[in-house]
Scaffold this active site. Structure first.
Site, PDB file in Angstrom:
ATOM      1  N   HIS A  59       0.843  -1.193   0.000  1.00  0.00           N
ATOM      2  CA  HIS A  59       0.000   0.000   0.000  1.00  0.00           C
ATOM      3  C   HIS A  59       0.880   1.246   0.000  1.00  0.00           C
ATOM      4  O   HIS A  59       2.097   1.152   0.147  1.00  0.00           O
ATOM      5  CB  HIS A  59      -0.963   0.007   1.191  1.00  0.00           C
ATOM      6  CG  HIS A  59      -0.336   0.196   2.530  1.00  0.00           C
ATOM      7  ND1 HIS A  59       0.344  -0.814   3.191  1.00  0.00           N
ATOM      8  CD2 HIS A  59      -0.278   1.268   3.357  1.00  0.00           C
ATOM      9  CE1 HIS A  59       0.772  -0.368   4.354  1.00  0.00           C
ATOM     10  NE2 HIS A  59       0.410   0.904   4.480  1.00  0.00           N
ATOM     11  N   HIS A  61       0.664   5.634   1.215  1.00  0.00           N
ATOM     12  CA  HIS A  61      -0.033   6.783   1.788  1.00  0.00           C
ATOM     13  C   HIS A  61       0.636   8.028   1.240  1.00  0.00           C
ATOM     14  O   HIS A  61       1.860   8.059   1.098  1.00  0.00           O
ATOM     15  CB  HIS A  61       0.100   6.827   3.318  1.00  0.00           C
ATOM     16  CG  HIS A  61      -0.436   5.645   4.041  1.00  0.00           C
ATOM     17  ND1 HIS A  61      -1.783   5.376   4.134  1.00  0.00           N
ATOM     18  CD2 HIS A  61       0.201   4.668   4.728  1.00  0.00           C
ATOM     19  CE1 HIS A  61      -1.946   4.279   4.857  1.00  0.00           C
ATOM     20  NE2 HIS A  61      -0.758   3.828   5.227  1.00  0.00           N
ATOM     21  N   TYR A 149      11.678   4.415   1.026  1.00  0.00           N
ATOM     22  CA  TYR A 149      10.625   4.870   0.116  1.00  0.00           C
ATOM     23  C   TYR A 149       9.661   5.819   0.812  1.00  0.00           C
ATOM     24  O   TYR A 149       8.483   5.524   0.991  1.00  0.00           O
ATOM     25  CB  TYR A 149       9.886   3.672  -0.479  1.00  0.00           C
ATOM     26  CG  TYR A 149      10.832   2.653  -1.072  1.00  0.00           C
ATOM     27  CD1 TYR A 149      11.736   3.024  -2.067  1.00  0.00           C
ATOM     28  CD2 TYR A 149      10.852   1.349  -0.619  1.00  0.00           C
ATOM     29  CE1 TYR A 149      12.625   2.098  -2.598  1.00  0.00           C
ATOM     30  CE2 TYR A 149      11.731   0.415  -1.157  1.00  0.00           C
ATOM     31  CZ  TYR A 149      12.616   0.805  -2.144  1.00  0.00           C
ATOM     32  OH  TYR A 149      13.486  -0.100  -2.668  1.00  0.00           O
TER      33      TYR A 149
END
Length: 178
Positions: A59, A61, A149
């Site tokens: 996922h 954000h 990341y």
């Protein structure tokens, strides 16, 4: 079912996007590079600011601020997902569901995503903290600085965070310092 999205030109939004079946397709540097290129490509034709971001294996954000005359984040996400899917490594497209493959579905992303309009500076700060602490929360790093990341380093350079912000207890005790 009809989903209502906030259309606010110039708005700032927090987003969560999840891979299909939470497969860890964003776990490789190659996949993250493809995602970066998808963002770059879409930002050339439909600009927006990436205020904060973290890419996790299954996922991501981020917080975006849109241009003052534009409230269309949905098209941007559709394009980013599409560009990524078109160029992602082969392992991204593999799905355990043979019926979906017969229909030609690539099964890379969940169909929907979560968005939240940022209300004020305190809301912004809470969401930035959430983004940068996410790798520690999920046990993938001992500190936000150790996760490659993320926009955390940019915030450290700007003086928003100390380099050791968000260290877990082992990190603070000097065990396995990264």
């Amino acid at each position: 079912m009809h989903y209502r999205r906030a259309i606010v030109p110039g708005g700032t939004f927090f987003f969560t996007l999840v891979t299909d079946r939470r497969r860890p397709i964003l776990a490789s540097a190659e996949a993250v590079d493809v995602l970066r290129n998808a963002f770059r490509s879409v930002r050339q034709s439909r600009p927006f600011e990436i205020d904060a971001i973290v890419v996790m294996p299954d996922h991501l954000h981020c917080i975006w601020t849109l241009p003052p005359d534009d409230g269309d984040f949905s098209t941007r996400w559709r394009l980013i997902k599409s560009v990524f899917t078109k160029h992602c490594p082969d392992e991204c497209r593999r799905t355990p569901d043979a019926a979906r493959l017969k229909k030609g579905e690539q099964a890379v992303w969940q169909h929907r995503y979560w968005e939240h309009q940022i209300r004020d500076e305190a809301d912004f700060a809470r969401h930035v903290d959430y983004i940068h602490y996410n790798p520690v929360k999920h046990g993938l790093a001992r500190s936000p600085a150790a996760w490659p990341y993320s926009s955390f380093g940019r915030y450290v350079k700007a003086g928003v965070y100390a380099p050791d912000w968000g260290c877990d207890l082992m990190c603070l005790e000097g065990v396995g310092r990264e």
